[in-house]
Motif scaffolding. Sequence first.
Motif, PDB file in Angstrom:
ATOM      1  N   LYS A 210      -0.258   6.820  40.319  1.00 58.88           N
ATOM      2  CA  LYS A 210      -0.507   6.260  40.090  1.00 58.88           C
ATOM      3  C   LYS A 210      -2.431   6.694  40.770  1.00 58.88           C
ATOM      4  O   LYS A 210      -3.128   6.157  40.557  1.00 58.88           O
ATOM      5  CB  LYS A 210      -0.281   4.800  40.882  1.00 58.88           C
ATOM      6  CG  LYS A 210      -0.714   3.947  39.658  1.00 58.88           C
ATOM      7  CD  LYS A 210      -0.573   2.508  40.665  1.00 58.88           C
ATOM      8  CE  LYS A 210      -0.457   2.150  42.345  1.00 58.88           C
ATOM      9  NZ  LYS A 210      -0.097   0.279  42.910  1.00 58.88           N
ATOM     10  N   TRP A 211      -2.278   6.360  42.280  1.00 59.32           N
ATOM     11  CA  TRP A 211      -2.972   7.322  42.475  1.00 59.32           C
ATOM     12  C   TRP A 211      -4.332   8.536  42.115  1.00 59.32           C
ATOM     13  O   TRP A 211      -5.672   8.391  42.090  1.00 59.32           O
ATOM     14  CB  TRP A 211      -2.606   7.548  44.638  1.00 59.32           C
ATOM     15  CG  TRP A 211      -4.228   7.878  45.032  1.00 59.32           C
ATOM     16  CD1 TRP A 211      -4.556   7.584  45.500  1.00 59.32           C
ATOM     17  CD2 TRP A 211      -4.914   9.201  45.034  1.00 59.32           C
ATOM     18  NE1 TRP A 211      -5.955   7.997  46.350  1.00 59.32           N
ATOM     19  CE2 TRP A 211      -5.794   9.392  46.189  1.00 59.32           C
ATOM     20  CE3 TRP A 211      -4.905  10.121  44.309  1.00 59.32           C
ATOM     21  CZ2 TRP A 211      -7.190   9.615  46.329  1.00 59.32           C
ATOM     22  CZ3 TRP A 211      -5.388  11.028  45.198  1.00 59.32           C
ATOM     23  CH2 TRP A 211      -6.891  11.295  46.364  1.00 59.32           C
TER      24      TRP A 211
ATOM     25  N   ASN B 263       4.094   4.764  42.100  1.00 57.46           N
ATOM     26  CA  ASN B 263       3.782   4.939  43.323  1.00 57.46           C
ATOM     27  C   ASN B 263       4.328   4.901  44.299  1.00 57.46           C
ATOM     28  O   ASN B 263       4.135   5.703  46.218  1.00 57.46           O
ATOM     29  CB  ASN B 263       4.226   3.189  43.778  1.00 57.46           C
ATOM     30  CG  ASN B 263       3.060   2.777  44.486  1.00 57.46           C
ATOM     31  OD1 ASN B 263       1.998   2.938  44.622  1.00 57.46           O
ATOM     32  ND2 ASN B 263       3.224   1.694  45.662  1.00 57.46           N
TER      33      ASN B 263
ATOM     34  N   SER C 195       0.299  -0.608  47.238  1.00 58.45           N
ATOM     35  CA  SER C 195       1.222  -0.926  45.079  1.00 58.45           C
ATOM     36  C   SER C 195      -0.203  -2.054  44.263  1.00 58.45           C
ATOM     37  O   SER C 195       0.154  -2.021  43.538  1.00 58.45           O
ATOM     38  CB  SER C 195       2.164  -2.064  45.866  1.00 58.45           C
ATOM     39  OG  SER C 195       2.124  -3.583  46.687  1.00 58.45           O
TER      40      SER C 195
ATOM     41  N   THR D 124      -1.825  -2.302  40.821  1.00 58.68           N
ATOM     42  CA  THR D 124      -0.717  -1.992  39.769  1.00 58.68           C
ATOM     43  C   THR D 124      -0.917  -0.824  39.073  1.00 58.68           C
ATOM     44  O   THR D 124      -2.238  -0.540  38.648  1.00 58.68           O
ATOM     45  CB  THR D 124      -0.007  -3.200  39.351  1.00 58.68           C
ATOM     46  OG1 THR D 124      -0.748  -3.580  38.337  1.00 58.68           O
ATOM     47  CG2 THR D 124       0.394  -4.418  40.354  1.00 58.68           C
TER      48      THR D 124
ATOM     49  N   PRO E 123       1.043   9.671  45.344  1.00 61.02           N
ATOM     50  CA  PRO E 123       1.549   9.471  43.911  1.00 61.02           C
ATOM     51  C   PRO E 123       0.736   9.372  42.541  1.00 61.02           C
ATOM     52  O   PRO E 123      -0.634   9.165  42.543  1.00 61.02           O
ATOM     53  CB  PRO E 123       1.492   7.298  44.715  1.00 61.02           C
ATOM     54  CG  PRO E 123       1.000   7.599  45.893  1.00 61.02           C
ATOM     55  CD  PRO E 123       0.354   8.443  46.541  1.00 61.02           C
TER      56      PRO E 123
ATOM     57  N   GLU F 131       6.177  -2.369  41.841  1.00 63.08           N
ATOM     58  CA  GLU F 131       5.380  -1.078  43.108  1.00 63.08           C
ATOM     59  C   GLU F 131       5.693  -2.178  44.620  1.00 63.08           C
ATOM     60  O   GLU F 131       6.506  -1.247  45.029  1.00 63.08           O
ATOM     61  CB  GLU F 131       4.210  -1.053  42.830  1.00 63.08           C
ATOM     62  CG  GLU F 131       3.251  -0.304  41.725  1.00 63.08           C
ATOM     63  CD  GLU F 131       3.232  -1.122  40.243  1.00 63.08           C
ATOM     64  OE1 GLU F 131       3.515  -1.702  40.199  1.00 63.08           O
ATOM     65  OE2 GLU F 131       2.279  -0.305  39.705  1.00 63.08           O
TER      66      GLU F 131
ATOM     67  N   GLY G 269       1.379   6.018  49.475  1.00 63.87           N
ATOM     68  CA  GLY G 269       2.031   5.164  48.601  1.00 63.87           C
ATOM     69  C   GLY G 269       2.285   3.681  49.143  1.00 63.87           C
ATOM     70  O   GLY G 269       3.207   3.723  48.384  1.00 63.87           O
TER      71      GLY G 269
END
Lengths: 441, 441, 441, 441
Positions: free
Chosen positions: C51-52, C40, C104, C107, C49, A37, C101
């Motif tokens: 991940k978010w 991401n 990072s 992770t 993202p 990332e 975004g």
Amino acid sequence: MSLAKKLDAAATDASLAGRFAALRAQSTAMVADLSAEDCNLQAIADTSPAKWHLAHTSWFFEAFVLEPYAAGYLPVDPRYNVLFNSYYNGIGEQFPRAQRGLLSRPTLDEVLDYRQQVDAAVLELLAETDHLGSAEIAARVELGLHHEAQHQELLLTDIKYNLFQNPLFPAYRPLDELPPAAEALPLTYIEYAGGKVELGAAGSGFALDNFAFDNERPRHKALLTPFRLANRLVTNAEFLEFIEAGGYREPQHWLSDGWAEVRQHNWTQPLYWGRIDGQWLEYTLNGLQPLDPAAPVSHVSYFEAQAYAAWAGARLPTEAEWESVAAAGPLTGNFLDTGSLHPRAAQADAAVAGETPLQLFGDCWEWTQSAYLPYPGFRAPDGAIGEYNGKFMSGQMVLRGGSAMSRAFHVRATYRNFFYPRDRWQCTGIRLASDPVTSDN
Amino acid sequence: MSLAKKLDAAATDASLAGRFAALRAQSTAMVADLSAEDCNLQAIADTSPAKWHLAHTSWFFEAFVLEPYAAGYLPVDPRYNVLFNSYYNGIGEQFPRAQRGLLSRPTLDEVLDYRQQVDAAVLELLAETDHLGSAEIAARVELGLHHEAQHQELLLTDIKYNLFQNPLFPAYRPLDELPPAAEALPLTYIEYAGGKVELGAAGSGFALDNFAFDNERPRHKALLTPFRLANRLVTNAEFLEFIEAGGYREPQHWLSDGWAEVRQHNWTQPLYWGRIDGQWLEYTLNGLQPLDPAAPVSHVSYFEAQAYAAWAGARLPTEAEWESVAAAGPLTGNFLDTGSLHPRAAQADAAVAGETPLQLFGDCWEWTQSAYLPYPGFRAPDGAIGEYNGKFMSGQMVLRGGSAMSRAFHVRATYRNFFYPRDRWQCTGIRLASDPVTSDN
Amino acid sequence: MSLAKKLDAAATDASLAGRFAALRAQSTAMVADLSAEDCNLQAIADTSPAKWHLAHTSWFFEAFVLEPYAAGYLPVDPRYNVLFNSYYNGIGEQFPRAQRGLLSRPTLDEVLDYRQQVDAAVLELLAETDHLGSAEIAARVELGLHHEAQHQELLLTDIKYNLFQNPLFPAYRPLDELPPAAEALPLTYIEYAGGKVELGAAGSGFALDNFAFDNERPRHKALLTPFRLANRLVTNAEFLEFIEAGGYREPQHWLSDGWAEVRQHNWTQPLYWGRIDGQWLEYTLNGLQPLDPAAPVSHVSYFEAQAYAAWAGARLPTEAEWESVAAAGPLTGNFLDTGSLHPRAAQADAAVAGETPLQLFGDCWEWTQSAYLPYPGFRAPDGAIGEYNGKFMSGQMVLRGGSAMSRAFHVRATYRNFFYPRDRWQCTGIRLASDPVTSDN
Amino acid sequence: MSLAKKLDAAATDASLAGRFAALRAQSTAMVADLSAEDCNLQAIADTSPAKWHLAHTSWFFEAFVLEPYAAGYLPVDPRYNVLFNSYYNGIGEQFPRAQRGLLSRPTLDEVLDYRQQVDAAVLELLAETDHLGSAEIAARVELGLHHEAQHQELLLTDIKYNLFQNPLFPAYRPLDELPPAAEALPLTYIEYAGGKVELGAAGSGFALDNFAFDNERPRHKALLTPFRLANRLVTNAEFLEFIEAGGYREPQHWLSDGWAEVRQHNWTQPLYWGRIDGQWLEYTLNGLQPLDPAAPVSHVSYFEAQAYAAWAGARLPTEAEWESVAAAGPLTGNFLDTGSLHPRAAQADAAVAGETPLQLFGDCWEWTQSAYLPYPGFRAPDGAIGEYNGKFMSGQMVLRGGSAMSRAFHVRATYRNFFYPRDRWQCTGIRLASDPVTSDN
């Protein structure tokens, strides 16, 4: 012998192939502590993802070495010719710069694999051409190494900016312990007589034994009036005085365009400075650190450098003044090779203090008051490779001397770096100059 | 004697007072054929309303002559100090530049009245100071006259741009009949040896007898390599060849920033050109006219000038090259004083054709490839007046020689005009230069 | 028993804890085939993202369940309260949406670990509270499940948009073989008498046994005039006719704001359509695919839906019309649970064809011509949780029925989704309606 | 009889021709005290120049009455069809709205002459058609009169905004003396039972005897739950309490989009309020005035109205609630015809105070919480005239009741005005509503 072993073997000797393998391996090593990332971040158009740098430098060897010279070479992926072309219109269309951070594919692993394949092909070509003695291939590879070094520096300045957007302030490389604090040397000026000087690099093309970019040529003469140059870079402590004296609030020190930037972006300090509970901090590649008063101020724009100089009753040097002094060498300094990743306080033994300017090389790129323009008689090379430097000759200022993020081998006294006067994400600092005091003025 | 009569009387003699009265009356006369609405137009931040120019030049005399030197002078309206201050931070806040077109009050009539009151006060002061012989007052008035001349030119370039936004394409000054067409002289290059030259204006301050702006000083030496200069400006017909050859569609001719402008703004031709039913037309202060092939191309940006030169296998001159040639004079040309309001084809008698460059003065400001930077040893004057020129020394290019919209009296061989490389609304054209052909290149 | 085993065990039963564990595991499974870089990506502020989404849904349980109800609970990382708060001003500041975004760190691995810790804590709390019978905790967890389902859908629509920016057009889930092509059913209209109807959800709060959002309440009466509703969604083939008839070039079909969007963004087709070598293609989560003529058109804005309807001589239904029909059920359709990830052609057995509207649920969210506004007597809950729905009641339009990216369990006949009329990145389609033909019109 | 005399004669009678002549003359009279520069101002795209309004309303009669119905009519200037077409795509291209202030030509005098020529032609046509009894022409003229009235209001709201940009704060109409201060009536709520109501205008087309716009039709039934309506508009003093309680700094009162506007534009008070030396002032068409505590707050956006209502524990009425009450009349109020040009404090005699809502008509347009959407069965007229209202049915909110800048004759209980929730330059205010207090809530 496996590819990895071949690369290792090649990296141990000083031949072109050896230097190629070593430098390429260094680039890859630079992302060893980053996550996938991290390597895909792009906060602004200027700051490309680390992954993109790794891919683009490989594409450069594909496009300018393998495609034209390696018979029967098939590109690893023909679509990379669009994705990883930076700005060479002569080669074809480019994926938009500002959207490089949207390229999750190829993944970091795929890009690392791309690098290995390109490395193997270049080494194979060099092995063949050693027999053939192809000077043009060698020159192109040499250019590619300097290009690689430029992108190593950009990879660092870009990842610094990109990680800085995260309120967790992650460190690129966490620090075990702070280096010991140093004392700042007193600021003095050294006098120079000026007169007729010779500037720029001799020779032509990308010669192996005397490498220089096209924009450093041709070597030419210039006339300088007498001038004075500061013995070291401006320190954080000195720049803090400017801030505390209201420097960012008073238009009279600033160029008109600089003052517009100050107001538009609410600049109140250098890019990476912050104040928490009354203490000044600086974000570095090692994370948030207390501001070191003796270290050179860094990550300031030309506008800030010029305003500071005006406030201090001085000015910035011209690139001719700087080069005429720096040409005397020695070409040593706090470069990327020291591993510090950050400018350090100037150090001098008693013998030279006050007689020779310190920090001319390394620590911080030094803004000059010279616009980035062609030297008399400048000609860009033919073909796409000619887009390397010449087409950027408007609106930018020349910087000299390299920084703590520059590889030592590719900095020279004649080296001309260039950025826009508003740019702050490079490791840029301030060297003062002034005109001699005359009786009638 | 009435005020109007006094002004008329003053305008007939060559004294400072006489020149003041004459020039100020010329400014007012320039809007005689415009409506009040015309005089309040502002299409973009760059192009101020004609009314604002008339007011600002009056405020300049108030702020820099009357307020400091006329004992007991009361400003006509203290609020004008904000409305009509252009950019002098040393004096105080300024009404935002981009919104000048929103100032319907004071009306045009009120501004004309403001001018008369200021004129009367300045003439009264000059009458008194003739007795006292105040050099400083005279110097400030002289500066004000050159300032007035600059704004006469801006008034014309701005009204041209502002009226051009109207699809009715109104003429600033309708034309009774087209001037007769001329033939273009053949383009040739004249060779110059270069070497050590002296540049810039001698003296200091705003001397009455040898007026120059601060940015033309100090006079200094420079070294020039041999160069060649075209005998005349590039013509519309020549520029049309560039267009028809695809010049605006091919990135290889352009600087990187220039190509970005081309794409962002969809540039396909000079600012005022258009094509209707296959015929090329040009908007001028006399309205829409057929494009004159032999006349100099005008209203091109630096980027277009540079791209044209690259396409033509040439380059633009440096300001030092230009000045070293132009210093030989004579200082004549197609200026505002001819009433043409537009560049005209170069004319030469047989004696000088091909030996002396034509059109160095008048017709079009000539883009040089020199960035607008301080001369060695430059110092801006103290106080608000020091903001006149120095603070603009970043991001702009130098232009030389004046145009068909410049007053003859305030153009000199050492005069340095400056605009951003993207700017097109000034009357700007192209003079080609090149390096001598060498045997080894 | 290990945490992983506990989670597995919990996921097998139909209790609240079991449903919690199962749904949470589904979310995590949705990124199994994505790289860390993929997760991401954020191309525009709207498309967070992946991940978010994984982190935010976990934070939701922390902020609204664990913090208030789990005694002694310590947040996994207090800084996540800023990073992963979406828009709850009542809780505190939020990291800017458009910059998600750039995070990072943490992770992907760290976020997956965060999920596990939150899951364990919630399950522990539920185990305890089963004994205590805490209705409020159960209600909050139930709300969290519906919230999780919403973000599963957003995760898919966002990753689709984000991957689409890459010219390699990577597939979220590569497809082994194309599903067989289907025939489109003929379009017919079904007549409804209107009259007095009851709309909205009964009850109050986030009841476990009859879950509804606050914006679906209170249940209330409305009067409907007679109307007609299309038996299925508009197909790709039908929308293609609109395009080929010049629909995107003719302003008369469009709302004024819609036409402005068309011109500003050069819309010429639905978001994910493209034409290569004369063939129409559609980007889907399975990659680029030939356009299926019988499948419903999807990823159109309200403006496009309205323009299509106007062109077709019809209109969009109101939300009251839609709900009055959909309330009759059955609540089945092509939801996320089918695994298709894309709308499919309507299918009907002979018995119902033409009598019951098909595709009311699943396939595509259906734009209604109703603005998203409060029902009579609406009141948002107190506290930060009250920001869930009410504060978005301006400028958006209501959509009904769920899509092929919606979890079946959280769609209802009373469910009110809402987006801006310009939005296209959701899986949105078109159901036509019209007024009965009257003799006097 | 001269044209001017004819116009005067026509203006004295109540016939359509008489009303036409009178209203058209009123429009022209509205700029009598403005300079030509004033009449050409346009500060933002929304606020067209007064001159443009005068021209556009004339073009409307040309395009929709004279061109189709006056045999052999030649337009005054065919180019006006582009310059003065506002948004009718069915008629052709339009000069860009945001640049109307750049049209110095035609001049104000030329536009006034244009008006006279159009007026003469329309009167001539009406004289002829009286004999022929052409209902369609009469209906179009009637529409044109209502259109003229709308632009009289816009002319005032636009010139107010445009003059306000000038730091001299010029008055549209200077005031001889301030009107006497009034006391504010206590705020009370009046209860309404709701139930089945009829809304909208009966009939169809632009009937002469019962004029209504298409968007007010068809008349239809609706169900209302019981509600309460405030007896008067919210006053400046009440709104000041909201400000002083931190209303503009606390997100919890605001819609999400509203809070974004507050932050983006740094809203801290209604559009025309300012504070100098601790005193609150309001810019009005009479210039800067002390804020009148008892007068209704005006020039607030929907977002501000909604936030105020939420803070006050109330809400805004729906348009159906408002109309069901207002339909009972009487249709009187502080309109443009009173000459006040500004909202005034509510006045009531003892008989009605607290029983009938005051200020339903005039003073301020009242924001409703209803989006501007088609009524059930709505159809826009065919042809370009159908673009009048229908194409704006997205993103805007309905306002009711007219303002102190509206002509009395064209306001009705069914009249639906509409603006974006962020708009503030119209004379818009706040009427509170609420739900009845229920025992179980």
